[in-house]
Enzyme design. Structure first.
Site, PDB file in Angstrom:
ATOM      1  N   LEU A 156       0.810  -1.225  -0.139  1.00  0.00           N
ATOM      2  CA  LEU A 156       0.034   0.069  -0.132  1.00  0.00           C
ATOM      3  C   LEU A 156       0.944   1.146   0.079  1.00  0.00           C
ATOM      4  CD1 LEU A 156       0.073   1.501   3.049  1.00  0.00           C
ATOM      5  CD2 LEU A 156      -1.379  -0.457   3.563  1.00  0.00           C
ATOM      6  N   CYS A 266       9.644   4.434   4.004  1.00  0.00           N
ATOM      7  CA  CYS A 266       9.903   2.779   3.487  1.00  0.00           C
ATOM      8  C   CYS A 266      11.309   2.890   2.477  1.00  0.00           C
ATOM      9  CB  CYS A 266       8.764   2.447   2.555  1.00  0.00           C
ATOM     10  SG  CYS A 266       7.273   2.203   3.677  1.00  0.00           S
TER      11      CYS A 266
HETATM   12  N1  LIG Z   1       3.888   3.128   5.936  1.00  0.00           N
HETATM   13  C1  LIG Z   1       3.768   2.660   4.744  1.00  0.00           C
HETATM   14  O1  LIG Z   1       3.472   3.115   3.542  1.00  0.00           O
HETATM   15  C2  LIG Z   1       4.346   1.113   4.600  1.00  0.00           C
HETATM   16  C3  LIG Z   1       4.075   0.345   3.381  1.00  0.00           C
HETATM   17  C4  LIG Z   1       4.131  -1.033   3.296  1.00  0.00           C
HETATM   18  C5  LIG Z   1       4.946  -1.616   4.141  1.00  0.00           C
HETATM   19  N2  LIG Z   1       5.685  -0.866   5.366  1.00  0.00           N
HETATM   20  C6  LIG Z   1       6.045  -1.715   6.557  1.00  0.00           C
HETATM   21  O2  LIG Z   1       5.160  -2.214   7.340  1.00  0.00           O
HETATM   22  C7  LIG Z   1       5.687  -2.100   8.885  1.00  0.00           C
HETATM   23  C8  LIG Z   1       5.102  -1.188   9.667  1.00  0.00           C
HETATM   24  O3  LIG Z   1       5.192   0.421   9.172  1.00  0.00           O
HETATM   25  P1  LIG Z   1       4.014   1.613   9.635  1.00  0.00           P
HETATM   26  O4  LIG Z   1       4.487   2.733   8.613  1.00  0.00           O
HETATM   27  O5  LIG Z   1       2.704   1.020   9.848  1.00  0.00           O
HETATM   28  O6  LIG Z   1       4.761   1.730  11.070  1.00  0.00           O
HETATM   29  P2  LIG Z   1       4.146   2.669  12.445  1.00  0.00           P
HETATM   30  O7  LIG Z   1       5.418   3.205  12.945  1.00  0.00           O
HETATM   31  O8  LIG Z   1       3.429   3.574  11.629  1.00  0.00           O
HETATM   32  O9  LIG Z   1       3.518   1.588  13.112  1.00  0.00           O
HETATM   33  C9  LIG Z   1       4.122   0.777  13.796  1.00  0.00           C
HETATM   34  C10 LIG Z   1       3.235   0.153  15.072  1.00  0.00           C
HETATM   35  O10 LIG Z   1       3.807  -0.602  15.909  1.00  0.00           O
HETATM   36  C11 LIG Z   1       3.578  -0.536  17.253  1.00  0.00           C
HETATM   37  N3  LIG Z   1       4.640  -1.422  18.059  1.00  0.00           N
HETATM   38  C12 LIG Z   1       5.644  -1.331  18.132  1.00  0.00           C
HETATM   39  N4  LIG Z   1       6.099  -2.456  19.056  1.00  0.00           N
HETATM   40  C13 LIG Z   1       5.118  -2.999  19.186  1.00  0.00           C
HETATM   41  C14 LIG Z   1       4.898  -4.358  20.066  1.00  0.00           C
HETATM   42  N5  LIG Z   1       5.831  -4.995  20.747  1.00  0.00           N
HETATM   43  N6  LIG Z   1       3.442  -4.540  20.224  1.00  0.00           N
HETATM   44  C15 LIG Z   1       2.388  -3.901  19.533  1.00  0.00           C
HETATM   45  N7  LIG Z   1       2.866  -2.868  18.941  1.00  0.00           N
HETATM   46  C16 LIG Z   1       4.084  -2.378  18.735  1.00  0.00           C
HETATM   47  C17 LIG Z   1       3.841   1.175  17.418  1.00  0.00           C
HETATM   48  O11 LIG Z   1       3.366   1.609  18.537  1.00  0.00           O
HETATM   49  C18 LIG Z   1       3.389   1.760  16.034  1.00  0.00           C
HETATM   50  O12 LIG Z   1       2.035   1.887  16.296  1.00  0.00           O
HETATM   51  C19 LIG Z   1       7.271  -1.466   8.468  1.00  0.00           C
HETATM   52  O13 LIG Z   1       8.057  -2.919   8.219  1.00  0.00           O
HETATM   53  C20 LIG Z   1       7.104  -0.787   7.100  1.00  0.00           C
HETATM   54  O14 LIG Z   1       8.446  -0.818   6.418  1.00  0.00           O
HETATM   55  C21 LIG Z   1       5.095   0.569   5.661  1.00  0.00           C
END
Ligand SMILES: NC(=O)c1ccc[n+]([C@@H]2O[C@H](COP(=O)([O-])OP(=O)(O)OC[C@H]3O[C@@H](n4cnc5c(N)ncnc54)[C@H](O)[C@@H]3O)[C@@H](O)[C@H]2O)c1
Length: 442
Positions: A156, A266
Site C-alpha cells: 500500500l 519506506c
Molecule cells: N507506511 C507505509 O507506507 C508502509 C507500506 C508498506 C510496508 N510498510 C512496512 O510496514 C511496517 C510498519 O510500518 P508503519 O508505517 O505502519 O509503522 P508505524 O510506525 O506507523 O506503526 C508501527 C506500530 O507498531 C507499534 N508497536 C511497536 N512495537 C510493538 C509491540 N511490541 N507490540 C505492539 N505494537 C507495537 C507502534 O506503537 C506503532 O504504532 C514497516 O516494516 C514498514 O516498512 C510500511
C-alpha cells in the site's frame, strides 16, 4: 476469520480496517496505550483518506476492536499479523527488534495452532528468526504447538492506502505449506475479484520481492532526477524528455517526475537494508548504491541552488515553505526532503514560515518548537514578508495558486520549486524568478 494485527500504525490500522470490512473479526493491538485509547474513543491517529469511515463502521458493527492486550488477541485469533516498524539500524540493516519481540510474545502466549504472518517489511531470513524465537518461547514453557510463518509483504501507498489494500495490483504470499497458502488465498479472495493475482511463492522470495519492488521504484525516481540534472547542463527540457520516455510502454509514465528525491518511512530505509543484505552476502550492489547517492545529492543540489541565488548569504532571510510531508495526502514526515532543507536553511541562519495541510503538528513536534520555524494556517499566510517561496510537497492546493496574491505577499517574486508544479513560461510572464528541477544552469 479471526485475526490479530499486532502494530496499529499506517500499515496495521489499514490492514485491520480492510480485513474487518470484508467480514473478518479483527483485533488491532498496539504497545502504545495512548494510540489504543484514541482509537477506542473514535480518534484516528494518522491522516489517511477514507480510513476513518472504515474504522468507524467496523467498530460499530463489532468486527474491529483495539487493545493493548497481545495475549488475548493472539489466543482468540487463528492468524496473527506482525505489522510493527522495522526502522533502519545504525549499520543500515533493518532493525528487527520489534518484530522479534512480538514473535517472542506470540510464542509466550499462543494456546493452539497459529499462522504468524510477517506484514512488516523484513529482510530475507527473518522468517527463520521468527520461527526460532517462537520455538524458544514454547520450549521454555514446555509446550508444543504447531505454527507456520508466512511472509505477506504490504504494497500500500500512504495517501491511497485504503484503496490500495482494497484493490491491490497483486497479493504476494510466501509460505512453505500448501494448506497455509490456501488459507491466505481464502482471506484475500474478496480483494482480488477483478483478477489481480495472488502470487504464492517461497518465503525467502516473498521477503525479497518487497525490497526489489521498492528498489525499482526508487531507481525510477533517481533515474529521472539524474536525467533532469543532465537537462540542466544541456538545455534539454525535462518535461518533454519525461513525456518522451514515459509514453514507451516498457518504461511507463509513473514514478518519473523529477523532484527532491524519495523520502518517507519506506524507500530510504528499505534501500539501505537491501544494500546491507547484498553486501553481507558478498555482492556489491552498484545500482542500488548509485540510486541512493543520487537521491542524497538531489536535496543538497536544491539547497545550493537557493544559496547560490543569494550569493551564499542566507542569514536573516525568511523563506515560505509549502509542503512538509514526504508526499501529498499524508501527515507522514519520516525522511521528508523538507526536513533536510529546513536543517540546511536553519544552519545557514535563515527563518522559515511553513504551511502543510496535514503535517504541521508532526513537524512542530519533530523540530521541538524551534522559534526560527513558524507554522502558518494557510498557504498565503506563510508567504507574508518572505524573501521567496520554496515548494517541497506537491499537494493539489499548491498547483493553481493566485499568483498575483503570491506576488503581493512575498518580499520579492521568487519561487524555488522542488516539484516542478508550474509552467516556467507562465511564471516568467507573471514576473517571477522561477527555479525548478532540471532548469538550465546559467
Ligand atoms: N507506511 C507505509 O507506507 C508502509 C507500506 C508498506 C510496508 N510498510 C512496512 O510496514 C511496517 C510498519 O510500518 P508503519 O508505517 O505502519 O509503522 P508505524 O510506525 O506507523 O506503526 C508501527 C506500530 O507498531 C507499534 N508497536 C511497536 N512495537 C510493538 C509491540 N511490541 N507490540 C505492539 N505494537 C507495537 C507502534 O506503537 C506503532 O504504532 C514497516 O516494516 C514498514 O516498512 C510500511
Amino acid at each position: 476469520m479471526k485475526l490479530a494485527i499486532i502494530g496499529t500504525g499506517y500499515v496495521g490500522l489499514v490492514t485491520g480496517a480492510c480485513f474487518a470490512e470484508m467480514g473478518n473479526e479483527v483485533i488491532c493491538v498496539d504497545a502504545d496505550a495512548s494510540k489504543v485509547k484514541a482509537l477506542k474513543q473514535g480518534r484516528i491517529p494518522i491522516y489517511e483518506p477514507g480510513l476513518e469511515d472504515y474504522v468507524k463502521r467496523n467498530v460499530k458493527d463489532q468486527r474491529l476492536s483495539f487493545s493493548t492486550d497481545l495475549t488475548a488477541a493472539v489466543q482468540q485469533s487463528l492468524i496473527c499479523f506482525i505489522a510493527v516498524g522495522t526502522p533502519q539500524d545504525q549499520d543500515g540493516s533493518a532493525d528487527l527488534s520489534m518484530v522479534l519481540q512480538v514473535a517472542r510474545e506470540i510464542g509466550r502466549t499462543m494456546n493452539g495452532y497459529k499462522v504468524i504472518v510477517e506484514k512488516s517489511t523484513v529482510p530475507v531470513g527473518t522468517a527463520v528468526k521468527v520461527r526460532r524465537v517462537v520455538q524458544e518461547e514454547l520450549a521454555a514453557r514446555g509446550e508444543v504447538w504447531e505454527f507456520d510463518v508466512v511472509s505477506n509483504p504490504e504494497f500500500l501507498k500512504e495517501g491511497t492506502a485504503v484503496d490500495d489494500f482494497m484493490k491491490p495490483d497483486r497479493v504476494v504470499v510466501g509460505c512453505d505449506d500448501v494448506q497455509v497458502g490456501e488459507l491466505l488465498k481464502e482471506l484475500y479472495a474478496p480483494f482480488v475479484r477483478t483478477h489481480a493475482p495472488i502470487i504464492i511463492m517461497d518465503v525467502v522470495s516473498a521477503e525479497l520481492t518487497k525490497y526489489a519492488a521498492n528498489a525499482f521504484l526508487a531507481t525510477k525516481i533517481s533515474f529521472i532526477n539524474e536525467i533532469a540534472n543532465i537537462c540542466s547542463r544541456t538545455g534539454a527540457n525535462i518535461t518533454m524528455v519525461r513525456q518522451g520516455i514515459g509514453s514507451d510502454r516498457r518504461i511507463g509514465p509513473l514514478f518519473l517526475f523529477p523532484g527532491l528525491g524519495y523520502g518517507g518511512s519506506c524507500f530510504p530505509k528499505d534501500m539501505q537494508a537491501l544494500i546491507h543484505t547484498a553486501r553481507s552476502q558478498g555482492y556489491p550492489p552498484r545500482v542500488l548504491e548509485a540510486v541512493e547517492a543520487v537521491n542524497q545529492d538531489q536535496r543538497r543540489l536544491f539547497f545550493h541552488r537557493i544559496a547560490d541565488f543569494y550569493q551564499g548569504d542566507l542569514k536573516g532571510r525568511t523563506f515560505a515553505m509549502w509542503g512538509l510531508s514526504f508526499k501529498p495526502m499524508t501527515d507522514d514526515i519520516r525522511e521528508a526532503p523538507s526536513l533536510t532543507l529546513i536543517a540546511h536553511l536553519l544552519e545557514a541562519g535563515a527563518k522559515i514560515q511553513a504551511h502543510d495541510p496535514e503535517a504541521m503538528a508532526a513537524t512542530r513536534q519533530y523540530l521541538e518548537n524551534r522559534p526560527e520555524v513558524r507554522f502558518a494556517d494557510s498557504s498565503y499566510a506563510a508567504l507574508k514578508g518572505a524573501d521567496a517561496l520554496i515548494i517541497c510537497t506537491e499537494w493539489a492546493k499548491f498547483r493553481e495558486p493566485d499568483f498575483e496574491r503570491v506576488k503581493s505577499l512575498l518580499k520579492a517574486p521568487v519561487i524555488f520549486d522542488g516539484r516542478n508544479l508550474y509552467s516556467p513560461d507562465k511564471l516568467a510572464s507573471l514576473g517571477f524568478q522561477y527555479f525548478y528541477i532540471g532548469q538550465k544552469l546559467d
